[in-house]
Design an enzyme around this catalytic site. Structure first.
Site, PDB file in Angstrom:
ATOM      1  N   ARG A 178       4.901 -12.465 -19.332  1.00 33.02           N
ATOM      2  CA  ARG A 178       3.675 -11.942 -18.700  1.00 33.02           C
ATOM      3  C   ARG A 178       3.868 -11.663 -17.212  1.00 33.02           C
ATOM      4  O   ARG A 178       3.310 -10.731 -16.663  1.00 33.02           O
ATOM      5  CB  ARG A 178       2.550 -12.968 -18.843  1.00 33.02           C
ATOM      6  CG  ARG A 178       1.949 -13.028 -20.208  1.00 33.02           C
ATOM      7  CD  ARG A 178       0.710 -13.874 -20.146  1.00 33.02           C
ATOM      8  NE  ARG A 178      -0.154 -13.421 -19.069  1.00 33.02           N
ATOM      9  CZ  ARG A 178      -0.978 -12.386 -19.152  1.00 33.02           C
ATOM     10  NH1 ARG A 178      -1.077 -11.721 -20.275  1.00 33.02           N
ATOM     11  NH2 ARG A 178      -1.716 -12.038 -18.120  1.00 33.02           N
ATOM     12  N   LYS A 182       8.740 -22.870 -11.292  1.00 30.45           N
ATOM     13  CA  LYS A 182       8.861 -21.603 -12.034  1.00 30.45           C
ATOM     14  C   LYS A 182       7.842 -20.584 -11.531  1.00 30.45           C
ATOM     15  O   LYS A 182       8.161 -19.419 -11.337  1.00 30.45           O
ATOM     16  CB  LYS A 182       8.627 -21.870 -13.524  1.00 30.45           C
ATOM     17  CG  LYS A 182       8.398 -20.616 -14.342  1.00 30.45           C
ATOM     18  CD  LYS A 182       8.144 -20.917 -15.790  1.00 30.45           C
ATOM     19  CE  LYS A 182       6.705 -21.225 -16.142  1.00 30.45           C
ATOM     20  NZ  LYS A 182       5.798 -20.067 -16.213  1.00 30.45           N
ATOM     21  N   ASN A 183       6.608 -21.064 -11.309  1.00 29.42           N
ATOM     22  CA  ASN A 183       5.545 -20.124 -10.949  1.00 29.42           C
ATOM     23  C   ASN A 183       5.643 -19.620  -9.514  1.00 29.42           C
ATOM     24  O   ASN A 183       4.875 -18.755  -9.107  1.00 29.42           O
ATOM     25  CB  ASN A 183       4.167 -20.760 -11.210  1.00 29.42           C
ATOM     26  CG  ASN A 183       3.887 -20.868 -12.695  1.00 29.42           C
ATOM     27  OD1 ASN A 183       4.642 -20.334 -13.520  1.00 29.42           O
ATOM     28  ND2 ASN A 183       2.821 -21.565 -13.059  1.00 29.42           N
ATOM     29  N   ARG A 191      -5.474 -12.757 -21.826  1.00 31.99           N
ATOM     30  CA  ARG A 191      -5.160 -12.863 -20.398  1.00 31.99           C
ATOM     31  C   ARG A 191      -5.194 -11.467 -19.785  1.00 31.99           C
ATOM     32  O   ARG A 191      -4.169 -10.823 -19.619  1.00 31.99           O
ATOM     33  CB  ARG A 191      -3.812 -13.554 -20.211  1.00 31.99           C
ATOM     34  CG  ARG A 191      -3.861 -15.005 -20.684  1.00 31.99           C
ATOM     35  CD  ARG A 191      -2.559 -15.719 -20.526  1.00 31.99           C
ATOM     36  NE  ARG A 191      -2.212 -16.015 -19.154  1.00 31.99           N
ATOM     37  CZ  ARG A 191      -1.156 -16.745 -18.809  1.00 31.99           C
ATOM     38  NH1 ARG A 191      -0.371 -17.248 -19.744  1.00 31.99           N
ATOM     39  NH2 ARG A 191      -0.886 -16.975 -17.542  1.00 31.99           N
ATOM     40  N   CYS A 193      -1.893 -14.331 -25.293  1.00 34.09           N
ATOM     41  CA  CYS A 193      -0.841 -15.271 -25.687  1.00 34.09           C
ATOM     42  C   CYS A 193      -1.517 -16.465 -26.331  1.00 34.09           C
ATOM     43  O   CYS A 193      -2.722 -16.444 -26.547  1.00 34.09           O
ATOM     44  CB  CYS A 193       0.021 -15.655 -24.505  1.00 34.09           C
ATOM     45  SG  CYS A 193      -0.881 -16.576 -23.274  1.00 34.09           S
ATOM     46  N   ASP A 211      -2.690 -26.325 -16.011  1.00 33.76           N
ATOM     47  CA  ASP A 211      -1.325 -26.532 -16.509  1.00 33.76           C
ATOM     48  C   ASP A 211      -0.977 -28.009 -16.720  1.00 33.76           C
ATOM     49  O   ASP A 211       0.103 -28.313 -17.221  1.00 33.76           O
ATOM     50  CB  ASP A 211      -0.302 -25.895 -15.548  1.00 33.76           C
ATOM     51  CG  ASP A 211      -0.245 -24.382 -15.695  1.00 33.76           C
ATOM     52  OD1 ASP A 211      -0.923 -23.840 -16.577  1.00 33.76           O
ATOM     53  OD2 ASP A 211       0.496 -23.734 -14.927  1.00 33.76           O
ATOM     54  N   ARG A 254      10.994 -22.412 -21.771  1.00 36.40           N
ATOM     55  CA  ARG A 254      10.517 -21.371 -20.833  1.00 36.40           C
ATOM     56  C   ARG A 254      10.161 -21.996 -19.485  1.00 36.40           C
ATOM     57  O   ARG A 254      10.222 -21.319 -18.458  1.00 36.40           O
ATOM     58  CB  ARG A 254       9.267 -20.686 -21.400  1.00 36.40           C
ATOM     59  CG  ARG A 254       9.546 -19.770 -22.573  1.00 36.40           C
ATOM     60  CD  ARG A 254       8.271 -19.057 -22.994  1.00 36.40           C
ATOM     61  NE  ARG A 254       7.600 -18.552 -21.804  1.00 36.40           N
ATOM     62  CZ  ARG A 254       6.284 -18.444 -21.678  1.00 36.40           C
ATOM     63  NH1 ARG A 254       5.485 -18.778 -22.660  1.00 36.40           N
ATOM     64  NH2 ARG A 254       5.755 -17.979 -20.578  1.00 36.40           N
TER      65      ARG A 254
HETATM   66  C1  UD1 Z   1      -0.822 -18.480 -13.330  1.00 31.65           C
HETATM   67  C2  UD1 Z   1       0.291 -19.377 -13.826  1.00 31.65           C
HETATM   68  C3  UD1 Z   1      -0.188 -20.204 -15.004  1.00 31.65           C
HETATM   69  C4  UD1 Z   1      -1.458 -20.962 -14.646  1.00 31.65           C
HETATM   70  C5  UD1 Z   1      -2.516 -20.011 -14.082  1.00 31.65           C
HETATM   71  C6  UD1 Z   1      -3.765 -20.727 -13.602  1.00 31.65           C
HETATM   72  C7  UD1 Z   1       2.250 -18.059 -13.312  1.00 31.65           C
HETATM   73  C8  UD1 Z   1       3.412 -17.292 -13.814  1.00 31.65           C
HETATM   74  N1  UD1 Z   1       1.399 -18.557 -14.236  1.00 31.65           N
HETATM   75  O1  UD1 Z   1      -1.135 -17.576 -14.390  1.00 31.65           O
HETATM   76  O2  UD1 Z   1       0.848 -21.125 -15.356  1.00 31.65           O
HETATM   77  O3  UD1 Z   1      -1.974 -21.607 -15.792  1.00 31.65           O
HETATM   78  O4  UD1 Z   1      -1.968 -19.271 -12.982  1.00 31.65           O
HETATM   79  O5  UD1 Z   1      -3.442 -21.641 -12.616  1.00 31.65           O
HETATM   80  O6  UD1 Z   1       2.093 -18.256 -12.122  1.00 31.65           O
HETATM   81  N2  UD1 Z   1      -8.088 -13.311 -15.132  1.00 31.65           N
HETATM   82  C9  UD1 Z   1      -8.880 -12.198 -15.373  1.00 31.65           C
HETATM   83  N3  UD1 Z   1      -8.425 -10.994 -14.926  1.00 31.65           N
HETATM   84  C10 UD1 Z   1      -7.239 -10.845 -14.273  1.00 31.65           C
HETATM   85  C11 UD1 Z   1      -6.457 -11.981 -14.022  1.00 31.65           C
HETATM   86  C12 UD1 Z   1      -6.897 -13.209 -14.474  1.00 31.65           C
HETATM   87  O7  UD1 Z   1      -9.952 -12.298 -15.961  1.00 31.65           O
HETATM   88  O8  UD1 Z   1      -6.898  -9.712 -13.898  1.00 31.65           O
HETATM   89  C13 UD1 Z   1      -8.537 -14.636 -15.622  1.00 31.65           C
HETATM   90  C14 UD1 Z   1      -7.588 -15.239 -16.655  1.00 31.65           C
HETATM   91  O9  UD1 Z   1      -7.859 -14.773 -17.946  1.00 31.65           O
HETATM   92  C15 UD1 Z   1      -7.867 -16.721 -16.495  1.00 31.65           C
HETATM   93  C16 UD1 Z   1      -8.151 -16.858 -15.002  1.00 31.65           C
HETATM   94  O10 UD1 Z   1      -8.460 -15.549 -14.548  1.00 31.65           O
HETATM   95  O11 UD1 Z   1      -8.996 -17.073 -17.226  1.00 31.65           O
HETATM   96  C17 UD1 Z   1      -7.015 -17.404 -14.180  1.00 31.65           C
HETATM   97  O12 UD1 Z   1      -5.864 -16.622 -14.387  1.00 31.65           O
HETATM   98  P1  UD1 Z   1      -4.752 -16.427 -13.275  1.00 31.65           P
HETATM   99  O13 UD1 Z   1      -5.046 -17.313 -12.135  1.00 31.65           O
HETATM  100  O14 UD1 Z   1      -4.606 -14.973 -13.023  1.00 31.65           O
HETATM  101  O15 UD1 Z   1      -3.464 -16.949 -14.030  1.00 31.65           O
HETATM  102  P2  UD1 Z   1      -2.027 -16.290 -14.085  1.00 31.65           P
HETATM  103  O16 UD1 Z   1      -1.674 -15.741 -12.759  1.00 31.65           O
HETATM  104  O17 UD1 Z   1      -1.915 -15.417 -15.284  1.00 31.65           O
END
Ligand code: UD1
Length: 418
Positions: free
Chosen positions: A92, A22-23, A121, A116, A305, A397
């Site tokens: 998201r 999915k990701n 996030r 969420c 995850d 989902r």
């Molecule tokens: C993606 C995955 C999710 C997985 C996560 C971490 C998808 C659709 N989802 O989520 O399933 O759990 O990677 O492996 O691919 N952060 C910030 N600022 C930002 C972006 C992120 O502070 O602009 C922080 C987040 O709050 C979190 C950490 O960085 O604590 C990691 O987040 P991120 O790697 O961005 O996760 P997602 O891409 O949202």
């Protein structure tokens, strides 16, 4: 609303195939916006998140058709530059249209994603990175409004943490920006690498320098492709744990073992009997397993995850396990539910202590997010008696017809209307 009814205690037996990731699917779907024409994405699971992303693309003017596991996305007639509020709030990953829409049209408006159930996030790294590429971004009235009137221009970007989503958004944007972009401290997750391979097939010039640095040389145009996405490593990990926790004998097929090195190493540390080849993992029956110490970390560390699922496994280990969640500070919604089943779990901030017990007792529990939800299914499969898992739309989902696939392994799991 629907729920799962699970009669636990049946050792799972047989073969199960993992779905496409999915990701990976979500960023690749956004990536189709970078081209004009029809791309075909293969190995795409039927999930509510994928349907929501398809609807976002359709609102932008794309045509999305599905035939079995192939999604055809035609971006010939993109006409709108705004993601619809209700859909984008639900998903998201819709934030990932920011980079490609800015790169291709110089304007986009996307609802600001909220927090969420696994915590706040933020998207600051996405926005700061895009600003470095020359975008002007304003967030007001719940929307992100971004312009790049003179087009995007390559730059040197350093992420202060290796965010998966920010790396993806910046890769998407930089592929059509003028000049060279360097993304320092980028994520090197398999899904990011899948996106890189997909973009390269479209004609992008991207080079990885070591694990943390990505160099993108912008090109003028990208072209539609046919591309097959990687297997879902999170679903693979979940099914592996389903085999172990039910003391079953299960072969998980269609995996990429190289994407699962850390979880497999941790499961081996627990003393479980696993046979691994490149595309398959075989679980042999094991009645007892040892406790474990785990800290979730960005890839290649232990994936957040799979944290809820391994927490469930630790509930039945012989001794005290310690799990530290460093990625999402509130990814603990499963804990209160596992406690209802008799698990001895204590949480202090982001550290969870689990005293292993000999059994879990089936009861009525509530899913609050995808991975926490699958952790509850695992608990139900292993428990004595009947477990009811409510709010299973969270699980839908991320997993395609999970109950039908687990039933083929002998699980007594049924979907019912509330
Ligand atoms: C993606 C995955 C999710 C997985 C996560 C971490 C998808 C659709 N989802 O989520 O399933 O759990 O990677 O492996 O691919 N952060 C910030 N600022 C930002 C972006 C992120 O502070 O602009 C922080 C987040 O709050 C979190 C950490 O960085 O604590 C990691 O987040 P991120 O790697 O961005 O996760 P997602 O891409 O949202």
């Amino acid at each position: 609303m629907e729920k799962f009814i699970i009669q636990g205690g049946v050792p799972l037996k047989g073969k199960i195939r993992v779905q496409g990731a999915k990701n990976s699917a979500l960023p690749l779907m956004a990536g189709c916006l970078l081209t004009k024409g029809s791309s075909r994405l293969k190995n795409i699971p039927r999930l509510t998140d994928i349907t929501a992303m398809a609807e976002v693309l359709e609102k932008l003017g794309a045509e999305v058709k599905r035939e079995d596991a192939v999604l055809e996305i035609n971006t010939e007639k993109l006409s709108c530059h705004e993601a619809p509020y209700d859909l984008a709030k639900r998903l998201r990953a819709s934030i990932l249209i920011l980079g490609p829409m800015l790169a291709r049209f110089g304007y986009v408006r996307v609802p600001l994603p909220g927090g969420c159930n696994i915590g706040t996030r933020p998207v600051n790294l996405h926005l700061e990175g895009l600003k470095k590429l020359g975008a002007e971004i304003e967030t007001k009235n719940g929307y992100i409004e971004a312009h790049a009137k003179k087009g995007l221009k390559g730059n040197n970007i350093s992420l202060n943490l290796p965010s998966v989503g920010a790396t993806e958004n910046l890769l998407l944007a930089a592929s059509l920006a003028k000049g060279i972009t360097l993304i320092n401290n980028a994520s090197c997750s398999p899904e990011v690498i899948d996106l890189i391979n997909f973009l390269k097939k479209m004609g992008a010039k991207i080079e990885r320098i070591g694990d943390k640095l990505i160099k993108v040389e912008g090109v003028k145009e990208l072209y539609p492709v046919i591309y097959s996405i990687i297997p879902d490593r999170i679903e693979a990990g979940t099914f592996i744990i389903a085999g172990i926790i039910t003391r079953g004998e299960v072969t998980i097929e269609g995996i990429r073992a190289d994407h699962l090195k850390t979880p497999l190493a941790k499961l081996r540390e627990m003393g479980v009997n696993i046979e691994v080849s490149d595309n398959e993992v075989k679980i042999k029956k094991e009645n007892v397993w040892k406790p474990i110490k785990i800290k979730t970390l960005p890839y290649p560390g232990f994936p957040t995850d799979i944290q809820p699922q391994i927490t469930t496994l630790a509930c039945l280990a012989q001794g005290v396990s310690v799990i530290v969640e460093t990625i999402f500070k509130n990814r603990f919604t499963h804990i209160s539910e596992l406690r209802k089943m008799g698990a001895d779990i204590e949480r202090k901030k982001d550290v969870v202590l689990i005293k292993g017990a000999s059994f879990l007792q089936g009861t009525s529990i509530v899913a609050s997010d995808i991975r926490g939800g699958t952790a509850l299914i695992l608990a139900g499969l292993a428990a004595k008696g009947v477990t009811e898992v409510h709010n299973i739309y969270h699980i839908d989902r991320g997993h395609e017809r999970i109950e039908e696939r687990l039933s083929k392994l002998g699980a007594n799991i049924f979907r019912m209307k509330e």
